[in-house]
Scaffold this motif. Structure first.
Motif, PDB file in Angstrom:
ATOM      1  N   HIS A 189      45.803  38.255  43.866  1.00 16.44           N
ATOM      2  CA  HIS A 189      47.177  38.374  43.385  1.00 16.44           C
ATOM      3  C   HIS A 189      47.277  38.919  41.954  1.00 16.44           C
ATOM      4  CE1 HIS A 189      46.254  33.950  42.533  1.00 16.44           C
ATOM      5  NE2 HIS A 189      46.309  34.528  41.345  1.00 16.44           N
ATOM      6  N   LEU A 190      46.145  39.140  41.304  1.00 14.27           N
ATOM      7  CA  LEU A 190      46.163  39.717  39.960  1.00 14.27           C
ATOM      8  C   LEU A 190      46.383  41.221  39.986  1.00 14.27           C
ATOM      9  CD1 LEU A 190      43.108  37.833  38.388  1.00 14.27           C
ATOM     10  CD2 LEU A 190      45.533  37.209  38.266  1.00 14.27           C
ATOM     11  N   PHE A 191      46.267  41.816  41.184  1.00 22.23           N
ATOM     12  CA  PHE A 191      46.261  43.267  41.280  1.00 22.23           C
ATOM     13  C   PHE A 191      47.463  43.790  42.062  1.00 22.23           C
ATOM     14  CE2 PHE A 191      41.623  42.005  41.424  1.00 22.23           C
ATOM     15  CZ  PHE A 191      41.434  42.185  40.061  1.00 22.23           C
ATOM     16  N   SER A 192      47.652  45.093  41.997  1.00 17.02           N
ATOM     17  CA  SER A 192      48.726  45.745  42.741  1.00 17.02           C
ATOM     18  C   SER A 192      48.415  45.710  44.234  1.00 17.02           C
ATOM     19  CB  SER A 192      48.876  47.195  42.281  1.00 17.02           C
ATOM     20  OG  SER A 192      47.753  47.956  42.694  1.00 17.02           O
ATOM     21  N   ALA A 193      49.413  46.082  45.044  1.00 18.30           N
ATOM     22  CA  ALA A 193      49.220  46.105  46.493  1.00 18.30           C
ATOM     23  C   ALA A 193      48.073  47.036  46.871  1.00 18.30           C
ATOM     24  CB  ALA A 193      50.512  46.534  47.187  1.00 18.30           C
ATOM     25  N   GLU A 194      48.041  48.210  46.261  1.00 16.81           N
ATOM     26  CA  GLU A 194      47.003  49.184  46.584  1.00 16.81           C
ATOM     27  C   GLU A 194      45.624  48.699  46.144  1.00 16.81           C
ATOM     28  OE1 GLU A 194      49.769  49.799  44.904  1.00 16.81           O
ATOM     29  OE2 GLU A 194      50.927  50.904  46.400  1.00 16.81           O
ATOM     30  N   GLN A 195      45.564  48.067  44.989  1.00 12.79           N
ATOM     31  CA  GLN A 195      44.284  47.552  44.507  1.00 12.79           C
ATOM     32  C   GLN A 195      43.782  46.409  45.376  1.00 12.79           C
ATOM     33  OE1 GLN A 195      45.628  46.711  40.513  1.00 12.79           O
ATOM     34  NE2 GLN A 195      44.627  48.527  39.666  1.00 12.79           N
ATOM     35  N   GLN A 196      44.679  45.555  45.845  1.00 12.89           N
ATOM     36  CA  GLN A 196      44.273  44.472  46.745  1.00 12.89           C
ATOM     37  C   GLN A 196      43.699  45.024  48.038  1.00 12.89           C
ATOM     38  OE1 GLN A 196      46.867  40.931  47.095  1.00 12.89           O
ATOM     39  NE2 GLN A 196      48.148  41.857  45.517  1.00 12.89           N
ATOM     40  N   LEU A 207      29.853  42.052  53.445  1.00 11.70           N
ATOM     41  CA  LEU A 207      29.453  41.032  54.415  1.00 11.70           C
ATOM     42  C   LEU A 207      28.334  41.519  55.325  1.00 11.70           C
ATOM     43  CD1 LEU A 207      32.731  39.326  55.691  1.00 11.70           C
ATOM     44  CD2 LEU A 207      30.857  38.251  54.436  1.00 11.70           C
ATOM     45  N   SER A 208      27.417  40.616  55.607  1.00  7.80           N
ATOM     46  CA  SER A 208      26.375  40.888  56.584  1.00  7.80           C
ATOM     47  C   SER A 208      26.985  40.952  57.981  1.00  7.80           C
ATOM     48  CB  SER A 208      25.319  39.782  56.539  1.00  7.80           C
ATOM     49  OG  SER A 208      24.499  39.816  57.694  1.00  7.80           O
ATOM     50  N   PRO A 209      26.466  41.819  58.873  1.00 12.12           N
ATOM     51  CA  PRO A 209      26.965  41.854  60.244  1.00 12.12           C
ATOM     52  C   PRO A 209      26.475  40.683  61.090  1.00 12.12           C
ATOM     53  CG  PRO A 209      25.175  43.420  59.980  1.00 12.12           C
ATOM     54  CD  PRO A 209      25.477  42.876  58.602  1.00 12.12           C
ATOM     55  N   GLU A 210      25.645  39.817  60.512  1.00 11.22           N
ATOM     56  CA  GLU A 210      25.128  38.679  61.264  1.00 11.22           C
ATOM     57  C   GLU A 210      26.250  37.714  61.638  1.00 11.22           C
ATOM     58  OE1 GLU A 210      21.982  38.037  62.393  1.00 11.22           O
ATOM     59  OE2 GLU A 210      21.610  40.101  61.764  1.00 11.22           O
ATOM     60  N   PRO A 211      26.181  37.120  62.844  1.00  6.81           N
ATOM     61  CA  PRO A 211      27.200  36.142  63.259  1.00  6.81           C
ATOM     62  C   PRO A 211      27.323  35.007  62.246  1.00  6.81           C
ATOM     63  CG  PRO A 211      25.814  36.737  65.109  1.00  6.81           C
ATOM     64  CD  PRO A 211      25.171  37.343  63.889  1.00  6.81           C
ATOM     65  N   GLY A 212      28.543  34.641  61.928  1.00 10.25           N
ATOM     66  CA  GLY A 212      28.793  33.528  61.016  1.00 10.25           C
ATOM     67  C   GLY A 212      29.066  33.935  59.590  1.00 10.25           C
ATOM     68  N   SER A 213      28.756  35.172  59.212  1.00 11.90           N
ATOM     69  CA  SER A 213      29.031  35.607  57.843  1.00 11.90           C
ATOM     70  C   SER A 213      30.525  35.463  57.557  1.00 11.90           C
ATOM     71  CB  SER A 213      28.597  37.064  57.645  1.00 11.90           C
ATOM     72  OG  SER A 213      27.211  37.195  57.865  1.00 11.90           O
ATOM     73  N   ILE A 214      30.862  35.041  56.349  1.00 15.52           N
ATOM     74  CA  ILE A 214      32.240  34.635  56.089  1.00 15.52           C
ATOM     75  C   ILE A 214      32.723  35.046  54.702  1.00 15.52           C
ATOM     76  CG2 ILE A 214      31.448  32.358  55.315  1.00 15.52           C
ATOM     77  CD1 ILE A 214      34.036  31.186  56.496  1.00 15.52           C
ATOM     78  N   ALA A 215      33.980  35.450  54.637  1.00 17.79           N
ATOM     79  CA  ALA A 215      34.674  35.639  53.366  1.00 17.79           C
ATOM     80  C   ALA A 215      35.818  34.637  53.346  1.00 17.79           C
ATOM     81  CB  ALA A 215      35.207  37.061  53.241  1.00 17.79           C
ATOM     82  N   PHE A 216      35.969  33.914  52.245  1.00 22.28           N
ATOM     83  CA  PHE A 216      36.981  32.863  52.207  1.00 22.28           C
ATOM     84  C   PHE A 216      37.464  32.666  50.786  1.00 22.28           C
ATOM     85  CE2 PHE A 216      33.072  30.898  51.090  1.00 22.28           C
ATOM     86  CZ  PHE A 216      33.337  29.730  50.399  1.00 22.28           C
ATOM     87  N   GLY A 217      38.624  32.027  50.643  1.00 21.60           N
ATOM     88  CA  GLY A 217      39.174  31.784  49.321  1.00 21.60           C
ATOM     89  C   GLY A 217      40.653  31.499  49.404  1.00 21.60           C
ATOM     90  N   SER A 218      41.370  31.717  48.318  1.00 23.76           N
ATOM     91  CA  SER A 218      42.794  31.400  48.278  1.00 23.76           C
ATOM     92  C   SER A 218      43.477  32.215  47.200  1.00 23.76           C
ATOM     93  CB  SER A 218      43.006  29.906  48.009  1.00 23.76           C
ATOM     94  OG  SER A 218      42.289  29.487  46.866  1.00 23.76           O
ATOM     95  N   HIS A 219      44.738  32.520  47.428  1.00 27.98           N
ATOM     96  CA  HIS A 219      45.534  33.224  46.431  1.00 27.98           C
ATOM     97  C   HIS A 219      47.007  33.054  46.751  1.00 27.98           C
ATOM     98  CE1 HIS A 219      44.641  36.178  49.622  1.00 27.98           C
ATOM     99  NE2 HIS A 219      45.851  36.644  49.397  1.00 27.98           N
ATOM    100  N   ILE A 220      47.861  33.531  45.883  1.00 25.21           N
ATOM    101  CA  ILE A 220      49.295  33.328  46.038  1.00 25.21           C
ATOM    102  C   ILE A 220      49.851  34.272  47.090  1.00 25.21           C
ATOM    103  CG2 ILE A 220      51.523  33.375  44.847  1.00 25.21           C
ATOM    104  CD1 ILE A 220      49.939  32.845  42.244  1.00 25.21           C
ATOM    105  N   GLY A 221      50.755  33.758  47.934  1.00 27.98           N
ATOM    106  CA  GLY A 221      51.365  34.572  48.971  1.00 27.98           C
ATOM    107  C   GLY A 221      52.842  34.259  49.118  1.00 27.98           C
ATOM    108  N   LEU A 222      53.522  35.007  49.980  1.00 29.84           N
ATOM    109  CA  LEU A 222      54.945  34.838  50.240  1.00 29.84           C
ATOM    110  C   LEU A 222      55.216  34.905  51.741  1.00 29.84           C
ATOM    111  CD1 LEU A 222      56.607  37.115  47.518  1.00 29.84           C
ATOM    112  CD2 LEU A 222      56.716  34.615  47.627  1.00 29.84           C
ATOM    113  N   PRO A 223      56.323  34.314  52.202  1.00 28.31           N
ATOM    114  CA  PRO A 223      56.694  34.448  53.612  1.00 28.31           C
ATOM    115  C   PRO A 223      56.981  35.898  53.989  1.00 28.31           C
ATOM    116  CG  PRO A 223      57.871  32.638  52.603  1.00 28.31           C
ATOM    117  CD  PRO A 223      57.216  33.395  51.485  1.00 28.31           C
ATOM    118  N   LYS A 224      57.444  36.694  53.021  1.00 28.42           N
ATOM    119  CA  LYS A 224      57.668  38.117  53.222  1.00 28.42           C
ATOM    120  C   LYS A 224      57.076  38.846  52.034  1.00 28.42           C
ATOM    121  CE  LYS A 224      61.216  41.591  54.169  1.00 28.42           C
ATOM    122  NZ  LYS A 224      62.677  41.834  54.371  1.00 28.42           N
TER     123      LYS A 224
END
Length: 359
Positions: A189-196, A207-224
């Motif tokens: 959420h620190l960046f512009s739409a294009e940068q995100q 990410l590795s193509p191996e099964p189970g590899s994961i990207a996770f985290g949290s940031h600010i969002g909106l319903p729209k």
């Protein structure tokens, strides 16, 4: 995002406060057991850091929050570190490195963790904060701008099957296709739409193509999706925020990925996106974006976007969360100008996250 902070902005010690988990973690990591002494130590490091970087996360003690361990997928991530001897974990936007240190304390091999931030000085102050040295805490750190393609590129590039020497990394591009887990919180959420969108593609490529590899985290969002504007202390913020549908599409556009999304309101007009993506055992390429989003008081289930039909467990968990939200009578109304008071975000969002057992 613009900031109204200056070198003359006074720090506010009254904003300091550690929850029980963070208190125990900092006592253990610093060796300072007296709470008053620990507070003074953290305040001293905060002052040094704020002189280096006028960041809201430093001003408001967000750096004392353990974001990574609050995520619903954290235990699954730790299991990857136990199951695979060569598993690699990357923490993006690490600041002092508390999330990486938490993962190491909970069992992920410290020599198989990489942290990155644009300011090397903050990582150095992390050693001051946790009273460690590069020898006593030999985690690999690499400074760089994640929007600089020479450091982290969103364009396709060569991938080597051999694991790199982490101590000699010159860019995150050297890790393309090699990472088992990537944690990235409070950064999109620190960046512009294009940068995100560019950053999503770049992280997906790591990410590795191996099964189970994961990207996770949290940031600010909106319903729209759209821009939110707010003021907290002397900081004026303007952020572009995605909704679940548009966030899903970012990941789908980044490759053959599947996505899951749900939006939760943590306080009136305050939303937070939590995402995850992992490799499917039945697909060579699988990643998911898991987002926190629209919990409405008049619904019994949560809006879901791109939810895998085969995952009845996930659907059931989301329905239960929706019922919980209904009982709590959350409100999900934004004002007509789409403006949001974000002053409470750093101090309250993470403490609320534990109640959302989404996965």
């Amino acid at each position: 995002m613009a900031s109204g902070f200056s070198t003359n902005t006074p720090l506010d010690p009254s904003l300091y406060g550690l929850d029980p988990a963070a208190l125990e973690f900092f006592k253990q990591q610093t060796g300072i057991t007296e709470e008053d002494d620990l507070k003074q130590h953290i305040l001293a490091v905060q002052a040094k850091a704020f002189a280096v970087a006028l960041y809201y996360c430093i001003y408001n003690f967000v750096f004392t929050k353990l974001k990574i361990s609050r995520h619903p997928k954290y235990q699954s991530v730790l299991q990857l570190g136990r199951d695979y001897s060569s598993a690699l974990l990357l923490d993006v936007g690490c600041c002092f490195g508390n999330d990486a240190r938490k993962a190491a304390a909970d069992g992920w091999p410290v020599t198989q963790i990489i942290s990155t931030d644009i300011r090397h000085e903050l990582w150095d102050l992390g050693h001051v904060l946790f009273r460690s040295t590069p020898r006593s805490f030999p985690l690999s750190f690499i400074a760089g701008n994640c929007l600089d393609p020479t450091f982290l590129s969103s364009e396709p590039g060569p991938t080597s099957w051999s694991l790199p020497d982490l101590s000699s990394l010159t860019s995150l591009n050297d890790l393309r296709g090699k990472l088992t887990a990537i944690h990235a919180s409070s950064i999109f959420h620190l960046f512009s739409a294009e940068q995100q969108a560019s950053l999503v593609r770049a992280i997906a490529a790591l990410l590795s193509p191996e099964p189970g590899s994961i990207a996770f985290g949290s940031h600010i969002g909106l319903p729209k999706q759209g821009i939110i504007r707010g003021k907290a202390a002397s900081m004026i913020a303007e952020m572009y925020c995605y909704d679940p549908e548009s966030w899903n599409k970012l990941w789908e556009d980044a490759g053959p990925f599947k996505t899951e999304a749900v939006l939760e309101e943590l306080r009136e007009d305050v939303y937070f996106l939590v995402y995850r993506g992992n490799q499917s055992s039945t697909e060579s390429k699988f990643a998911a974006a898991h987002a926190v989003s629209d919990v409405r008081s008049d619904t019994s289930t949560l809006f879901t976007a791109g939810m895998p039909k085969r995952s009845s467990k996930v659907r059931s968990a989301l329905e239960n969360l929706g019922q919980h939200a209904k009982k709590r009578k959350f409100s999900a109304q934004a004002d007509k100008e789409n403006k949001v008071n974000i002053g409470v975000l750093p101090g309250s969002i993470f403490t609320e996250l534990d109640a959302a057992h989404i996965i």
